[in-house]
Each structure stands twice: as C-alpha cells, then as structure tokens.
Scaffold this motif. Sequence first.
Motif, PDB file in Angstrom:
ATOM      1  N   GLU A  32       4.038   0.296 -11.667  1.00 57.19           N
ATOM      2  CA  GLU A  32       4.712  -0.963 -12.039  1.00 57.19           C
ATOM      3  C   GLU A  32       5.261  -1.694 -10.825  1.00 57.19           C
ATOM      4  N   VAL A  33       4.437  -1.835  -9.822  1.00 60.20           N
ATOM      5  CA  VAL A  33       4.833  -2.577  -8.629  1.00 60.20           C
ATOM      6  C   VAL A  33       4.541  -4.050  -8.863  1.00 60.20           C
ATOM      7  N   ARG A  34       5.548  -4.888  -8.704  1.00 56.35           N
ATOM      8  CA  ARG A  34       5.377  -6.311  -8.961  1.00 56.35           C
ATOM      9  C   ARG A  34       5.164  -7.065  -7.644  1.00 56.35           C
ATOM     10  N   GLY A  35       4.648  -8.263  -7.777  1.00 61.87           N
ATOM     11  CA  GLY A  35       4.490  -9.115  -6.593  1.00 61.87           C
ATOM     12  C   GLY A  35       3.184  -8.813  -5.871  1.00 61.87           C
ATOM     13  N   THR A  36       2.908  -9.627  -4.859  1.00 64.89           N
ATOM     14  CA  THR A  36       1.661  -9.439  -4.117  1.00 64.89           C
ATOM     15  C   THR A  36       1.734  -8.156  -3.297  1.00 64.89           C
ATOM     16  N   LEU A  37       0.594  -7.538  -3.171  1.00 65.30           N
ATOM     17  CA  LEU A  37       0.528  -6.329  -2.368  1.00 65.30           C
ATOM     18  C   LEU A  37       0.194  -6.728  -0.939  1.00 65.30           C
ATOM     19  N   PRO A  38       1.001  -6.307   0.012  1.00 65.69           N
ATOM     20  CA  PRO A  38       0.726  -6.683   1.409  1.00 65.69           C
ATOM     21  C   PRO A  38      -0.599  -6.062   1.880  1.00 65.69           C
ATOM     22  N   ARG A  39      -1.393  -6.895   2.560  1.00 62.50           N
ATOM     23  CA  ARG A  39      -2.644  -6.377   3.127  1.00 62.50           C
ATOM     24  C   ARG A  39      -2.633  -6.661   4.612  1.00 62.50           C
ATOM     25  N   PRO A  40      -1.971  -5.828   5.386  1.00 59.35           N
ATOM     26  CA  PRO A  40      -1.781  -6.160   6.809  1.00 59.35           C
ATOM     27  C   PRO A  40      -3.082  -6.230   7.605  1.00 59.35           C
TER      28      PRO A  40
ATOM     29  N   ASP B 253     -10.050  -3.514   2.431  1.00 62.42           N
ATOM     30  CA  ASP B 253      -8.747  -4.157   2.596  1.00 62.42           C
ATOM     31  C   ASP B 253      -7.666  -3.115   2.543  1.00 62.42           C
ATOM     32  N   HIS B 254      -7.122  -2.771   3.663  1.00 62.02           N
ATOM     33  CA  HIS B 254      -6.078  -1.753   3.658  1.00 62.02           C
ATOM     34  C   HIS B 254      -4.855  -2.351   2.983  1.00 62.02           C
ATOM     35  N   THR B 255      -4.629  -1.945   1.759  1.00 58.91           N
ATOM     36  CA  THR B 255      -3.646  -2.595   0.908  1.00 58.91           C
ATOM     37  C   THR B 255      -2.468  -1.683   0.631  1.00 58.91           C
ATOM     38  N   ALA B 256      -1.292  -2.196   0.932  1.00 54.75           N
ATOM     39  CA  ALA B 256      -0.093  -1.376   0.774  1.00 54.75           C
ATOM     40  C   ALA B 256       0.478  -1.526  -0.630  1.00 54.75           C
ATOM     41  N   VAL B 257       0.933  -0.435  -1.187  1.00 56.64           N
ATOM     42  CA  VAL B 257       1.610  -0.458  -2.483  1.00 56.64           C
ATOM     43  C   VAL B 257       3.053  -0.015  -2.254  1.00 56.64           C
ATOM     44  N   PRO B 258       3.973  -0.999  -2.115  1.00 55.96           N
ATOM     45  CA  PRO B 258       5.360  -0.631  -1.820  1.00 55.96           C
ATOM     46  C   PRO B 258       6.020  -0.022  -3.051  1.00 55.96           C
ATOM     47  N   LEU B 259       6.647   1.103  -2.849  1.00 57.93           N
ATOM     48  CA  LEU B 259       7.300   1.772  -3.977  1.00 57.93           C
ATOM     49  C   LEU B 259       8.811   1.619  -3.900  1.00 57.93           C
ATOM     50  N   THR B 260       9.292   1.229  -2.701  1.00 56.96           N
ATOM     51  CA  THR B 260      10.728   0.958  -2.528  1.00 56.96           C
ATOM     52  C   THR B 260      10.872  -0.289  -1.663  1.00 56.96           C
ATOM     53  N   GLU B 261      12.083  -0.768  -1.527  1.00 58.38           N
ATOM     54  CA  GLU B 261      12.341  -1.947  -0.692  1.00 58.38           C
ATOM     55  C   GLU B 261      12.022  -1.647   0.775  1.00 58.38           C
ATOM     56  N   ASP B 262      12.374  -0.447   1.231  1.00 61.01           N
ATOM     57  CA  ASP B 262      12.056  -0.069   2.608  1.00 61.01           C
ATOM     58  C   ASP B 262      10.543  -0.081   2.821  1.00 61.01           C
ATOM     59  N   GLY B 263       9.831   0.408   1.831  1.00 61.65           N
ATOM     60  CA  GLY B 263       8.375   0.440   1.921  1.00 61.65           C
ATOM     61  C   GLY B 263       7.815  -0.961   2.045  1.00 61.65           C
ATOM     62  N   ARG B 264       8.355  -1.872   1.235  1.00 60.88           N
ATOM     63  CA  ARG B 264       7.853  -3.242   1.290  1.00 60.88           C
ATOM     64  C   ARG B 264       8.157  -3.871   2.645  1.00 60.88           C
ATOM     65  N   ALA B 265       9.343  -3.632   3.128  1.00 60.89           N
ATOM     66  CA  ALA B 265       9.728  -4.228   4.414  1.00 60.89           C
ATOM     67  C   ALA B 265       8.808  -3.720   5.528  1.00 60.89           C
TER      68      ALA B 265
ATOM     69  N   ALA C 196      -5.569   0.463  -4.712  1.00 57.05           N
ATOM     70  CA  ALA C 196      -4.209  -0.051  -4.577  1.00 57.05           C
ATOM     71  C   ALA C 196      -3.774  -0.736  -5.867  1.00 57.05           C
ATOM     72  N   ALA C 197      -4.673  -1.520  -6.463  1.00 58.20           N
ATOM     73  CA  ALA C 197      -4.347  -2.214  -7.699  1.00 58.20           C
ATOM     74  C   ALA C 197      -4.056  -1.206  -8.809  1.00 58.20           C
ATOM     75  N   GLU C 198      -4.848  -0.138  -8.845  1.00 52.75           N
ATOM     76  CA  GLU C 198      -4.612   0.919  -9.840  1.00 52.75           C
ATOM     77  C   GLU C 198      -3.218   1.510  -9.673  1.00 52.75           C
ATOM     78  N   LEU C 199      -2.905   1.793  -8.408  1.00 45.76           N
ATOM     79  CA  LEU C 199      -1.612   2.406  -8.112  1.00 45.76           C
ATOM     80  C   LEU C 199      -0.470   1.474  -8.491  1.00 45.76           C
ATOM     81  N   ALA C 200      -0.659   0.181  -8.166  1.00 43.55           N
ATOM     82  CA  ALA C 200       0.385  -0.801  -8.456  1.00 43.55           C
ATOM     83  C   ALA C 200       0.633  -0.858  -9.962  1.00 43.55           C
ATOM     84  N   GLY C 201      -0.460  -0.815 -10.732  1.00 40.61           N
ATOM     85  CA  GLY C 201      -0.331  -0.828 -12.181  1.00 40.61           C
ATOM     86  C   GLY C 201       0.415   0.403 -12.671  1.00 40.61           C
ATOM     87  N   ARG C 202       0.014   1.516 -12.165  1.00 39.50           N
ATOM     88  CA  ARG C 202       0.593   2.787 -12.600  1.00 39.50           C
ATOM     89  C   ARG C 202       2.079   2.877 -12.284  1.00 39.50           C
TER      90      ARG C 202
END
Lengths: 521, 354
Positions: free
Chosen positions: B102-110, B279-291, B94-100
């Motif tokens: 450019e996802v900012r902020g904490t990654l949700p881990r539900p 840790d099932h970690t979400a990488v939101p790519l859009t606002e809908d994804g983050r929500a 997930a961290a790799e993906l977030a870097g790639r």
Amino acid sequence: MTTRLRPYRPGRLLAAALAAAALLTGCTASGQQTDTDPDAARPGTLRVLASSELSDMTTVLAQVARSTGVTVRPTYMGTLDAVDLLARGKADGRYDALWLSSDDYLRLRPDAARKVVSETPVMSSPVAVGVRPATVRALGWNPADVTWTDVEQAVRSGRLTYGMTDPARSNSGFSTLVSVASALSGAQSALTDADVRGATPRLKEFFRGQKLTSGSSGWLAGAYRRRGDVDALLNYESVLEGIPGLTVIRPADGVITADYPLSSLASTGAAAREDVRRVTEALCSAPLQKLITDTTHRRPVVPSVPPGAGLDTARRRELPFPGTRSVADGLLDAYENDLRRPSRTVYVLDTSGSMEGDRLARLKTALTGLTGDFRDREEVTLMPFGSDVKDVRTHVVEPADPGRGLRAIRADTDALAADGKTALYTSLEKAYDHLGGDRDAFTSIVLMTDGENTTGAKAGDFDAFYRGLAADRRRIPVFTVLFGDSDREELEHIAGLTGGRLFDARDGSLDGAFEEIRGYQ
Amino acid sequence: MRRIAGIVLAVLLVGGVVAAVVAGRSDGDTGTATKTVRMVIGSEKAEYFADPDVVKALAAKGYTVKAETSGSWAMEGLDLKGYDLAFPSSQAPAAELAGRHEVRGTLPRPFYSPLVVVAHRDAARVLAANGLATLATGHRGTLRMTAYLDAARHDRTWQQLKGAAKYGELSGTLFVSSTDPESSNSGALYLAAASYVDNGGRVVADAAGIDRTAPLLKKLVTVQGAQQTSSDAVFRDFVSGAGNPLVLVYESQVASLLAGGQRPDDLVVLYPDTTVNSDHTAVPLTEDGRALAELLGSDPALRRLAVRHGFRPQGTATGFAPAGTYLQQELTGVKQAPVPTSAVLHEMARRARG
C-alpha cells in the motif's frame, strides 16, 4: 517385473555416492584429517561440493587462501550425483558451496536449481579432441579445420580409436557425449528426443571407436599413455593440454564449454555466502586468472587476461545444452544401454573364512546394490574364492529381459558363504583365463579381498603369469578393493602392474568403492 | 505462488536468506549522527551501494545504508517489516510490491538501463549484411527486431545468411541467448520486448494476446536449450569467448566493463530498435526510505556515481557514455516497449518454457 535399465539410479545409489564422496575426500584432502567430524562447518573454511576435474586447482586455491583467509575444502563428486544430492536436500548443512564444471545439468532439475542462490563462472574450457601428432599426420588433418564429422569418418574407417570418461559419473564425459550427439545429429538448435533417436545409428558407429572408459580424467590420461594403441582422447581442452604430446583440436562445428560456476547455496548462512563471494572475487582477479590459465590451461573470464600459451583463440560455435531433463537423461540412457560398447567384468571375491559375519554381509549388500546399476548387454561373472576358486557364474543383462540376469546375480550373491584360505593370485589367474581375448567390450577384473594371499600362486608367480599373457589380455586391468585387513602394497602392485586402480573401502563403505569402479567398466 | 518468482523465492524462504551486502562499511568518517536505512535491492546494484565513494556520498547526506540482495521477483514474498526501501531492478515487480505494501504516490526511479544485445564482431557484420542490423561504428549498432523475430519465426540458420560461411562458428539456428525468463528479470524483459513487437506494437494485456504471441516466445526460449539464471553469468561467458555470439544483457553491464578500462575488440553493442528498459524502481516503505530514494535521483554526486556503475540517471543524458564507440549517449531511435503486468509476464514465461 521387467523394467528398462537406467544407467543411473540416484535413489538407490545415494548412500553409495555419499560414501564414494567420503572415500575421495579421504584421498584428496590429505593432511586435513582431524579427530573431530571433518564435515562440520568451520569458520574460514568453505566445504565445497566440486567436480573431480577441479582437483588441479590446488595451487590456485592455496593463493586464494592466502589472499582471503578462506580455505576451500573440496569434496569431489560426479555432476549427476552432486545434483541429486542437492535435489534431495542431502547437501544442506554439509556443504557451503557448489562448484561444478558446469551448471547446465543442474538447471534441468528445478528441485536442485532452487538450492542455488548465485552462480559466477570463474574460468572456462571447451570439449576438445586430443590426438597423437602421428595420427593427425596420417589422417592428413589440419587441426584448425577438423569437424566432428571428420572425427566420425576416421573412426568408421578404423583409423582412429579414442578414450573418454564415463558420462554418468564425470562432467567431461557428459559434455563430450552432448557435443558429439549435437554435432552428429545435425541439430541446428538444442537437442531434442527426436534428434537423439535419429542419430542413434551414427552414434553407435562413433562409439565403436571408444577403447577406453574411465571414471576420472586423471586415470584416463594414465591409461592412454600405458596402452599406446589408443589414438585420441575426448575431454576438456584443459585436461588434454595437460597431457604432453597431444595435438588438441576444438572441432570446428561446435563444442560445449564448461564455465565452472562457483555457486553459493541457500542452505548456508550469510557468512558462508560472503566467503563464497570473496573467494569468487579472488578467483576472478587478474593475477589469479593468469595463474589459472597458466597452470590449468583453462580460459580466463576477464578480458584483461589473455588465454595461456597454446590456447587458440579462434571462435567456435557453442552447441546448446539440452533444455529438458528428458533429453539429457534419454541421451545418457541411450549411451549406457545401447550406444557404447558393453562391459564385461569378472568380480573376484574373497569369501575366505575371515569374511564370515559382518564382512560377508557388507559384501552381499554392496553387490546387491550394484544390480541396480548394471547396464543392458553387460556381462557379469561372479568368481568367489577361498582356498581356490569356488564357483564361476556368468550372467548377461539381456535388453529384452534385464530383470532375469539381475535376479540371477542377486541369487548368486545371496548364496555366497565364507570359508577357506585366501588364494588371491591363483584366483586372479583363473579370472584372466576365463576372460580370454579381447571381445568387443570394456573388459576388466574387480578384485576384492579382506586379507593377504595365504595359499596357491605367489605374487611373483602372478607377475610372471601376467607378463606371459598375449597383448590383448594384458590390456585387461584389475581394479582392486582394499577392505578389512588386506595389504595395500599387495593390491597397489596388482593394480599398477595391470593398469588398474586401487580403491580404498576401509574407511568408507564397500558399496562406495564398487560404485566408483563402475565408472571404469 | 507465481512460477516466475518460484525459484528464487523458494531459495529465500527455504534458506531464510537475504544476503548481506556490506553496504555500510562506514569507516568512521561519519562522525555525525546518521540515519540508517535498511533496504533490499536487486543484486546488480550491490556493487554500486558497496562502492566506498557511494558510502561516503551517502554519509555526507547523513545516511548509512544497510543493503541486502534479493531477486527482483522474489521480493514479493519477503517479509519487509523493518525495511525502509525495496529496490528491484524493474518496474513490474516494484508495482506489485507497491500494491502489496500500500505504497502511495509515484515510485522514484533514480536510474535505468536498457537491454542490449552484445555480439561478436563477425556475427554483427553478418547480421548487418543481411538486413537484420545496422552498424553505426565498429562497436555499436541497432538490431532490427522485426527482421530478427521474423528470422526466429522461420528457424533461420546462420548458414542461410550471406557472408556467414567464412566464419565457422556461425552455424546453427540464429538466436539471442537470454537468461531463464521464469527466474530472471532480463530473460523476462526479453519476452516483454519480443511480445510487444509480435503483437503489432501493442503491449500484451490479455489472454488473447498471450495466446497470439506464445508460439514465437516459445521458439525464442526453447531454441536456447538450458538457460542460465543470472545476467552476470551470461555476460561473463560472452566476454570469455564461450557461448552464443548474441547475448542479451543490461547496458549497465557493458558500461561497467568499459568503466573498468576494458576496450574489448571483439564486442559490438546492438541496441534493439524496440527494447525494454530495466527501470530500477524504488518502493519506499518509510519516510526515510522515500527521502533516500529521492536523493539517489537528485544528488549530483550520487548520479555521477550511478553512471560510473553503468546506470543511466533519469532526466538528462548528460555525462553518460563517455565510451561513445560502444554505447549510445542518448537513446534516440530506440523505442521503449512497455512491460506487461507481472501476471501476464509470468504466464508468458511459463508458457515459453513449458
């Protein structure tokens, strides 16, 4: 040039393997032939590349079709051929799923493994030893405690002989070989090259006891019943449980277990993979798990379904499967070229006038192709015939210089010429005369003809001749190859009489039939 | 291309694959206008998102989810254009993906799930009798990682353990089976936990650490011979009674089995005293994804449904592990090893297999 023989050369045999597959599909998927290309993708049908051990799943698959609407159309193939096909991309677009007895060997070939998207084991069966109850008593065995070492000792003392399938062509044979090698080498973890080398003398002794070899589990069972002088069979528990009157022993010091993973392939579309998922789900449902264990004697993979009647649930150590291809292939190579008893074969080849032209050319191609597959120590006799036997040429593939024997076979093949009538039975009798008694080898005859018997001894004469043979010679089977205009009934009769098997090369290729027969030699 | 992702990734590229998982079989009970969220998820969550109750709960919040599965490490190589969310099974990819991306902020881990070792009862008892494990109940205990790794380092066999002789199946080298660390997340996380312990309780972060831990990791892997590539397959084999008596799986797999009403008699769950959480970690790519990712962690109904599928919602442990004789409700006494960076993990896996 002299190179060490490999028991299995995928590159050269690929065409043959494909042809053999086509050949087998022809026999097994009866009633499914249509005018259109039978290999074409069709919605609602999964084209599955499968181990031949799975041919007992017909009833279960019929249920799956009823509950999912998906028809599974299997093409049976040996594990090594299937893995090779996959690795070369030749399965792309031809098959929608892979269903081997085990993916252990597949994992050793990354080029094949990466073609698989997901795999789900749907049932399981360990390697076991099926022994005649009288032999169990004579050996004083308690089936629950018997180890591979006990089996080995019984073999060494001459009190146990057995049959098993060919490890190069059958998954059950390969798993059996790995189980035996792991157990007898004393390896405490996954087998290494050094373990195999160290165990070679013991393994050689062990394989002296092997009196029957077979390309398929089904034929092995039939040959065992027919022979009467073989005490045991080494195969999957599920196969052995299906043969009446065998005491099935899972050696206490460990087994390799087949887990039959139904695997989806990357080369297919999402719809096919969804069908694979649905079929998997159906197979893993409690009712079908129960049907599987009741009808095929395999063990269920869901805890809610207990194993079928007669399947002992005491735990067994799982022997690790080799982790590298070099160990697995090295073991196979050692088995084929060194450990097992050599084979000794007479090829009775119709070169009558009707073979002139294309047919003779195909025969030459097929025979030449086979020279890539002959094993060290193998004795090959070419016996071309027309109105009578034309020539008897015997060559041995000497381990010190295998190339020499192979070159000689190729030269003799090249010199074959078509003329004369078809003295089928006379030639067959001469093949038996040539072979004489039972040496320490797997002895057999291959009969290839493109027509009916037209001269010399008649069918009745041959039957009488065969019945008059001494017992050890009556054990020599004739594997008949249906080709051109040959008479199926005639060849089926010969195969049936002698305990051989008929191979149909009329639709597929002659290469494929010859290649398939290798498993029985 | 990194080796660990190699196998699965090649599959995805070659086949142009991403398996459609039927998340949104919305059966018309969502008359209201809904937002469609497209996501790519680890396969272990496919059942969760396909559960009709989950579909319903999401619909009630105005979402229709289209989920496709992919190997967690393989997501790195996917073109994620048009997706709202990537949802791998652990933090490192997930961290790799977030870097790639450019996802900012904490990654949700539900939710998360620790790695556990499932054991047959006799094997668990022998381990306990020899100080390698402790048992809390007949079906639950702790695997002492230091002692276990020590045994592995010295090629200890079952025969050398007292009390093993009466169980014929307990022979040969003592080892835990895992999936292939080069292609599968759980196998890689096994190396993460083992290397942490072997490195004196520090996460391996450099070449020296990789060198130091390589011999043991190689041992843990090569002893197994051919390894499976999916945690689903190894667990199935275990349940069917085939295979090694000690197998590394996700706790969620056991929980899911128990939730199906099964109470296997011959199953003991050993929590390694040092383990790694998936840790099932979400990488939101859009606002809908983050929500949507936030909703998975906050909505009580969705959290309850996650538990049904064996996942532990972040935050309170309440509600988890009703089948208490097999599972620990709270993970007290279980140390969480941090996971090395994916570069380090890839290299570890490569050297362990090679």
